[in-house]
Structures are given as structure tokens and as C-alpha cells.
Motif scaffolding. Structure first.
Motif, PDB file in Angstrom:
ATOM      1  N   ASP A   1     -10.073  83.082  -0.047  1.00  0.00           N
ATOM      2  CA  ASP A   1     -10.262  83.266  -1.480  1.00  0.00           C
ATOM      3  C   ASP A   1     -10.746  81.942  -2.072  1.00  0.00           C
ATOM      4  O   ASP A   1     -10.110  80.905  -1.873  1.00  0.00           O
ATOM      5  N   PRO A   2     -11.854  81.932  -2.819  1.00  0.00           N
ATOM      6  CA  PRO A   2     -12.389  80.667  -3.339  1.00  0.00           C
ATOM      7  C   PRO A   2     -11.445  79.956  -4.294  1.00  0.00           C
ATOM      8  O   PRO A   2     -11.331  78.725  -4.255  1.00  0.00           O
ATOM      9  N   GLU A   3     -10.754  80.679  -5.173  1.00  0.00           N
ATOM     10  CA  GLU A   3      -9.863  80.030  -6.134  1.00  0.00           C
ATOM     11  C   GLU A   3      -8.690  79.364  -5.424  1.00  0.00           C
ATOM     12  O   GLU A   3      -8.302  78.235  -5.748  1.00  0.00           O
ATOM     13  N   ILE A   4      -8.122  80.057  -4.447  1.00  0.00           N
ATOM     14  CA  ILE A   4      -7.030  79.462  -3.669  1.00  0.00           C
ATOM     15  C   ILE A   4      -7.553  78.307  -2.835  1.00  0.00           C
ATOM     16  O   ILE A   4      -6.877  77.289  -2.662  1.00  0.00           O
ATOM     17  N   GLY A   5      -8.764  78.433  -2.327  1.00  0.00           N
ATOM     18  CA  GLY A   5      -9.363  77.331  -1.596  1.00  0.00           C
ATOM     19  C   GLY A   5      -9.504  76.090  -2.464  1.00  0.00           C
ATOM     20  O   GLY A   5      -9.228  74.968  -2.015  1.00  0.00           O
ATOM     21  N   ARG A   6      -9.910  76.266  -3.711  1.00  0.00           N
ATOM     22  CA  ARG A   6     -10.044  75.122  -4.612  1.00  0.00           C
ATOM     23  C   ARG A   6      -8.681  74.488  -4.895  1.00  0.00           C
ATOM     24  O   ARG A   6      -8.564  73.261  -4.993  1.00  0.00           O
ATOM     25  N   TYR A   7      -7.660  75.325  -5.031  1.00  0.00           N
ATOM     26  CA  TYR A   7      -6.304  74.798  -5.286  1.00  0.00           C
ATOM     27  C   TYR A   7      -5.880  73.861  -4.155  1.00  0.00           C
ATOM     28  O   TYR A   7      -5.442  72.722  -4.399  1.00  0.00           O
TER      29      TYR A   7
ATOM     30  N   ILE B   1      -8.158  73.710   5.559  1.00  0.00           N
ATOM     31  CA  ILE B   1      -9.054  74.365   4.609  1.00  0.00           C
ATOM     32  C   ILE B   1     -10.445  74.359   5.217  1.00  0.00           C
ATOM     33  O   ILE B   1     -10.952  73.304   5.611  1.00  0.00           O
ATOM     34  N   ALA B   2     -11.055  75.510   5.297  1.00  0.00           N
ATOM     35  CA  ALA B   2     -12.400  75.627   5.861  1.00  0.00           C
ATOM     36  C   ALA B   2     -13.372  76.049   4.772  1.00  0.00           C
ATOM     37  O   ALA B   2     -13.147  77.049   4.071  1.00  0.00           O
ATOM     38  N   ASP B   3     -14.434  75.281   4.590  1.00  0.00           N
ATOM     39  CA  ASP B   3     -15.504  75.579   3.642  1.00  0.00           C
ATOM     40  C   ASP B   3     -14.998  75.756   2.221  1.00  0.00           C
ATOM     41  O   ASP B   3     -15.632  76.440   1.406  1.00  0.00           O
ATOM     42  N   GLY B   4     -13.853  75.166   1.909  1.00  0.00           N
ATOM     43  CA  GLY B   4     -13.300  75.240   0.570  1.00  0.00           C
ATOM     44  C   GLY B   4     -12.886  76.621   0.129  1.00  0.00           C
ATOM     45  O   GLY B   4     -12.535  76.823  -1.033  1.00  0.00           O
TER      46      GLY B   4
ATOM     47  N   PHE C   1       1.369  69.488  -9.178  1.00  0.00           N
ATOM     48  CA  PHE C   1       0.648  70.698  -8.790  1.00  0.00           C
ATOM     49  C   PHE C   1       1.487  71.932  -9.085  1.00  0.00           C
ATOM     50  O   PHE C   1       2.306  72.345  -8.267  1.00  0.00           O
ATOM     51  N   PRO C   2       1.320  72.535 -10.254  1.00  0.00           N
ATOM     52  CA  PRO C   2       2.011  73.804 -10.511  1.00  0.00           C
ATOM     53  C   PRO C   2       1.459  74.895  -9.608  1.00  0.00           C
ATOM     54  O   PRO C   2       0.347  74.801  -9.087  1.00  0.00           O
ATOM     55  N   ALA C   3       2.241  75.944  -9.409  1.00  0.00           N
ATOM     56  CA  ALA C   3       1.807  77.063  -8.575  1.00  0.00           C
ATOM     57  C   ALA C   3       0.620  77.782  -9.211  1.00  0.00           C
ATOM     58  O   ALA C   3       0.417  77.730 -10.434  1.00  0.00           O
ATOM     59  N   LEU C   4      -0.135  78.451  -8.381  1.00  0.00           N
ATOM     60  CA  LEU C   4      -1.281  79.239  -8.842  1.00  0.00           C
ATOM     61  C   LEU C   4      -1.070  80.695  -8.442  1.00  0.00           C
ATOM     62  O   LEU C   4      -0.821  80.985  -7.264  1.00  0.00           O
ATOM     63  N   SER C   5      -1.188  81.607  -9.394  1.00  0.00           N
ATOM     64  CA  SER C   5      -1.092  83.040  -9.115  1.00  0.00           C
ATOM     65  C   SER C   5      -2.442  83.687  -9.368  1.00  0.00           C
ATOM     66  O   SER C   5      -3.064  83.478 -10.415  1.00  0.00           O
ATOM     67  N   THR C   6      -2.896  84.452  -8.400  1.00  0.00           N
ATOM     68  CA  THR C   6      -4.189  85.095  -8.487  1.00  0.00           C
ATOM     69  C   THR C   6      -4.189  86.293  -7.551  1.00  0.00           C
ATOM     70  O   THR C   6      -3.165  86.629  -6.949  1.00  0.00           O
ATOM     71  N   SER C   7      -5.322  86.963  -7.417  1.00  0.00           N
ATOM     72  CA  SER C   7      -5.482  88.035  -6.436  1.00  0.00           C
ATOM     73  C   SER C   7      -6.351  87.521  -5.304  1.00  0.00           C
ATOM     74  O   SER C   7      -7.521  87.178  -5.515  1.00  0.00           O
TER      75      SER C   7
END
Length: 540
Positions: free
Chosen positions: A468-474, A438-441, A325-331
Motif C-alpha cells: 500500500d503506497p500510504e503505508i509505505g510512505r509511513y 520497505i521495497a519501492d516505497g 510517529f502517531p499511528a496511521l489508519s487506512t485501508s
């Protein structure tokens, strides 16, 4: 969260109505109860000499001064000024018995207020019916939006931690429970050599004691110019444990579930979650926590602490694990800083209560005697799909197995979409140390708060709630991998043989198989873009 918000020992709030007794401090940590105090509040300008404090044994007339608002009367004002905000006046007081007392405030011959207590704990203030340590903070939840954020998993991406520290230009304020990472210590010394102001704050009485390895590293840091090392310890300690795990690096806030040890942030043993949020307001809010904790009476300088301390034999962690699992960078759409015990119970229970479809809980410790346990069951009862994954580490296995069984029995009895089990790392990491959910992804809880009463109600802890949805998916993909038990790997020859067999079976049955679909349904790398199958059998 206002960065300078610190609650006085006496209860907050303006004086209103008639004069009243606000707080009592009957059992100081000093010998013979030296430093007892009583805090009063006067809504109007009042000649204090017209009032008296009385108990069953008699009354004491108060000093002949004029007061208004909050005022603290103390038998040792110099000591008391370090414990409370506002005006402090030297005064005799009735004897405040440790076993219990009823104190009456009399003004102009009339009883205007009274307060009573029983069994006074040492070093705690009684206010509004609650005992609490003086100097306890009152930080509100601080939220920011559109914040550049990097989320990461351990042991997969320990470089996020060192890279963040090595990029410091102005300040590093580190808060921790234990500190045994030579790599982190080296990064801090290098930062100090560049002129960065480095402040390290750790717990003085961790379970098992401070190790000789930690002492040696803190020795090296304390001897470095631009570095200050402070230990939370002594009779004035406001929290059972300083269990927070964070760093403020310039205008970034780093919060993790892991200790500043090779096993934790070093990626040598534990499964952990972490996040780096680059937002000046959030960083300043976390810096205020560090300042409040390191600057009070329970903050002891390293040299003073070391002179009276004994240290324990060190333990080592040298495991190596795949970086799946590489790190994820986003806003991140929204990030909130939650500080325990100030706001954690309300915020964490609210996190669970707001789940509408799914709730994935990954915890080292999950105590049935908490509001979080009840909130999790209530979520399942209202139709939320709940999965609870608990640590199988040797020190938690038996207790967590009983808790998982209890949840599963409740689900079976009431027909709930709830399942719980112990994690099986299968070589992906040593043991689970996460304190997340995690709640509701789309909403993620990352930080140091174990789901037990002590962590939520008493310890100093720090958590982030990231919406944040993208962080939730991660984190959903990470949870799925941990729930399933990690990655199975096969030798190349055996894998080819299995593939040939599969192809033969497919030809024989004349079925069309999409290998892409097969791949998407397995754990594999789990760092791709597929979303977690919250429904169906994906978790099973």
C-alpha cells in the motif's frame, strides 16, 4: 492459507505408481526408541501380508490386512497416532538403526522401493530426503485485499496494542516469545471477565530463561476463568523457538516485531514496527496457526510446565521516549500473512527480489549466510538503491558493525548504490529491535522474522507483507528518521539565537529562503505528509 492445513509427519501427496516408502521415524524421543514407525503408500488396494520390509539383517513380514493409500506401520500405534495423519497399524519392523539404515519394501517377491538415511536426529521424521519434526505445519501464504489497517511504531504508539486488546468482545489468541507486560496481562484479565475467550501461548525456553516476573503474570492469567496459558516446551517441540509475536482479537490480526514486554509493546525501550489488520479471513488464518501450535504435543499447560521450571531474576525497562510517529489508519490494498518456517524463505526472498528501485532494510540481525543476504546484494547489483540499518544494541554491536563494513566494502568494490550502518537512536528509543523492510516505497515487511537462517528456516515466526503506497510512505518516513539518527532538539534560547543569525545571514546575502522547504528537508516530527527522498542525498 487454509485455516486447518497441517502437514502430517509423513510427506504430503497422494500415492501414485508403485508402492513406496514415504517416511521413516527411526529415533523416537522415548527410551529404547519405542515408537519407531514407517509410512508406506499403496496406489491400489493391496493385501499387505504379501509385502515385507527388509534391511541388511533380515526381513519382517507385514500384517495380513488389506490397505490402500497411505498407511503407517508402528511398534507403538497409540503413540504414533499423535504424530501422523491417516491409518496406523501395529506391526513389527526391522531395527531402524540411529546411525543409518537402508530399508527395502518387497511385495510378491519383488523389490518395489527402498529408502536409506544416515545419522537420524532424535524425534525427527525422514521424508523425501529431509529430516523434519513430526507435526510441522504447512500453512500457505494467506492474502486479503482492501483491509482496514492500522500501522504503528514503537515506542511511539504503544496504546495501539492495549486499545486493540481492550476492545475484544469474543476472543483473544495471543502468541509470543516472552510475556512480562503487566498492562497487557491486565487487559487480558479484564477481557476474560467480560466473557472473552483468552488463549495465551508462549515459548518455554527463551534465551536467558523465563523470568520470575513472567511466571507471576502467567500465574495470574492461568488462575483467571476463561483464560488458558500454554507453553511450547518438551522433547516434542517442533521448532527451536516459538518466536512469533501476534494476537488475534475478534476479527483483527495484530502482528509486531516486539515481545509482550514493557520494553517492547509497552514502549519502554525498543524501536519496533507493528500492524493491526481488521479482516476476518486474515484473523482466522492466524487463529489457525495459534490452534495448530497450542494443540500439539509440544503445547504444555502452564501448571504442568511450572511444576518443573526454574525462573530467572527479572529485568526492568522504564525508559520514556517522544511520540514522534502517531499511528496511521487506512485501508491497505493488499496484506499477506507469512508463517515461518512454512513459507517465510520463499516469501521474504521474493519480497527482496521484486524490488525494482529502492530497498530499505531495518534489522536487529542480518546474517551473511542466508538467501536474504544474497538477494539483497543481488538487488543492489541490478541497480536497486539499497540501505541497510542494523541494531547497535550492546549484544549485537560488534557483529553488526562487521556486517555493515562487509556490505560497504562490497558496494565500494563493485560500485553499488548500497550503504549500511548501525543505528544511532539519539534519544528516540533505547535500541533497535525491528525486523522489517520497505521495497519501492510501497511494500512493507512487518513481523518477528530476524534475517538469519534459524528464524527463516526453523523458528515459528509470523510476518505481514503490506502492499500500500500510504503505508509505505509511513514506514519510509520512519526509516529515514532512524537512518539519520532521530531528532536533534535545541533549548529555546539557543534556537532563537540561531534563527536570528540565520536571518541576518540571509539578509546579508540577499537570498530568498523558503522556511517551508527547510522544514521539509529536516527530520522534525517526521509524521507529516512529505515523502521520503529515495534519490539524491536525503538518506545521507
Amino acid at each position: 492459507m487454509e485455516p486447518s492445513t497441517v502437514a502430517p509427519a509423513s510427506a504430503p501427496g497422494p500415492a501414485t505408481g508403485t508402492p513406496r516408502v514415504v517416511a521413516l521415524y527411526p529415533n523416537p524421543v522415548r527410551q529404547e526408541d519405542a515408537g519407531e514407525f514407517v509410512t508406506l503408500a499403496f496406489p491400489d488396494e493391496t493385501p499387505l501380508g504379501r509385502c515385507a520390509l527388509a534391511d541388511d539383517e533380515g526381513s519382517v513380514r507385514l500384517p495380513d490386512v488389506t490397505v490402500r493409500g497411505r498407511v503407517t506401520l508402528s511398534t507403538a500405534p497409540n503413540r504414533t497416532r499423535a504424530l501422523v495423519d491417516g491409518r496406523v497399524i501395529e506391526s513389527e519392523l526391522p531395527s531402524l538403526a540411529n546411525a543409518g539404515e537402508r530399508l527395502v519394501l518387497v511385495c510378491d517377491g519383488q523389490v518395489v522401493d527402498a529408502a536409506s538415511y544416515a545419522d537420524a536426529p532424535e524425534g525427527e521424521v525422514y521424508a523425501r530426503g529431509v529430516w523434519r519434526s513430526p507435526g510441522r505445519t504447512a500453512f500457505d501464504v494467506r492474502s486479503v485485499t482492501d483491509a482496514p489497517t492500522t500501522v504503528f511504531a514503537l515506542p511511539d504508539a504503544p496504546g495501539v496494542v492495549t486499545d486493540t486488546l481492550e476492545a475484544a468482545e469474543r476472543r483473544v489468541l495471543l502468541g509470543g516469545y516472552t510475556f512480562t507486560s503487566a498492562r497487557v496481562a491486565a487487559a487480558l484479565r479484564d477481557a476474560a471477565a467480560r466473557g472473552v475467550r483468552v488463549r495465551v501461548l508462549v515459548e518455554g525456553g527463551p534465551v536467558g530463561g523465563v523470568s520470575a516476573r513472567e511466571a507471576a503474570l502467567l500465574d495470574s492469567l492461568a488462575a483467571t476463568p476463561n483464560v488458558t496459558v500454554t507453553v511450547i516446551d518438551g522433547p516434542h517441540a517442533r521448532y527451536p523457538f516459538h518466536h512469533a509475536k501476534y494476537a488475534v482479537v475478534d476479527d483483527a490480526a495484530l502482528v509486531t516485531s516486539e515481545n509482550w514486554d514493557p520494553s517492547g509493546v509497552g514502549g519502554r525501550a525498543t524501536r519496533g514496527w507493528g500492524a493491526v489488520v481488521r479482516d476476518p479471513a486474515l484473523a482466522d488464518a492466524l487463529a489457525a496457526v495459534h490452534r495448530a501450535d497450542s494443540g500439539w504435543l509440544d503445547g504444555v499447560g502452564w501448571d504442568a510446565y511450572r511444576s518443573n521450571a526454574t525462573f530467572q531474576p527479572p529485568s526492568t525497562a522504564n525508559g520514556t521516549y517522544p511520540a514522534a510517529f502517531p499511528a496511521l489508519s487506512t485501508s491497505a490494498e493488499r496484506v499477506s500473512l507469512v508463517v515461518s518456517p512454512d513459507t517465510s524463505k520463499r516469501a521474504l526472498v521474493g519480497f527482496v527480489e521484486n524490488a525494482t528501485e529502492t530497498l530499505a532494510v531495518e534489522q536487529m540481525d542480518f546474517d551473511p549466510d542466508t538467501a536474504l543476504w544474497n538477494a539483497t546484494l543481488a538487488a543492489a547489483e541490478r541497480g536497486v538503491r539499497v540501505r541497510v540499518l542494523l541494531s547497535s544494541a550492546w549484544y549485537a554491536r560488534e557483529e553488526n558493525a562487521a556486517r555493515a563494513a562487509r556490505l560497504n566494502e562490497r558496494a565500494r568494490r563493485d560500485g553499488l548504490d548500497l550503504r549500511a550502518k548501525l543505528v544511532d537512536p539519539r534519544g528516540r528509543y533505547g535500541h533497535l529491535h525491528v525486523k522489517g523492510a520497505i521495497a519501492d516505497g510501497a511494500r512493507v515487511l512487518v513481523g518477528s522474522v530476524n534475517w538469519n537462517a534459524n528464524a527463516v528456516n526453523a523458528n515459528r515466526e509470523t510476518d505481514l507483507v503490506i502492499a500500500d503506497p500510504e503505508i509505505g510512505r509511513y514506514y519510509a518516513r520512519l526509516f529515514r528518521a532512524d537512518w539519520r539518527g532521530g531528532v536533534w532538539t535545541l533549548p529555546v534560547g539557543l534556537a532563537l539565537a540561531a534563527l536570528c543569525g540565520l536571518c541576518g545571514a540571509c539578509l546579508y546575502l540577499r537570498r530568498e529562503i523558503s522556511f517551508a522547504a527547510v522544514d521539509a528537508g529536516t527530520d522534525g516530527d517526521d509524521s507529516g505528509t512529505e515523502t521520503l527522498g529515495w534519490r539524491g542525498e536525503e538518506w545521507e
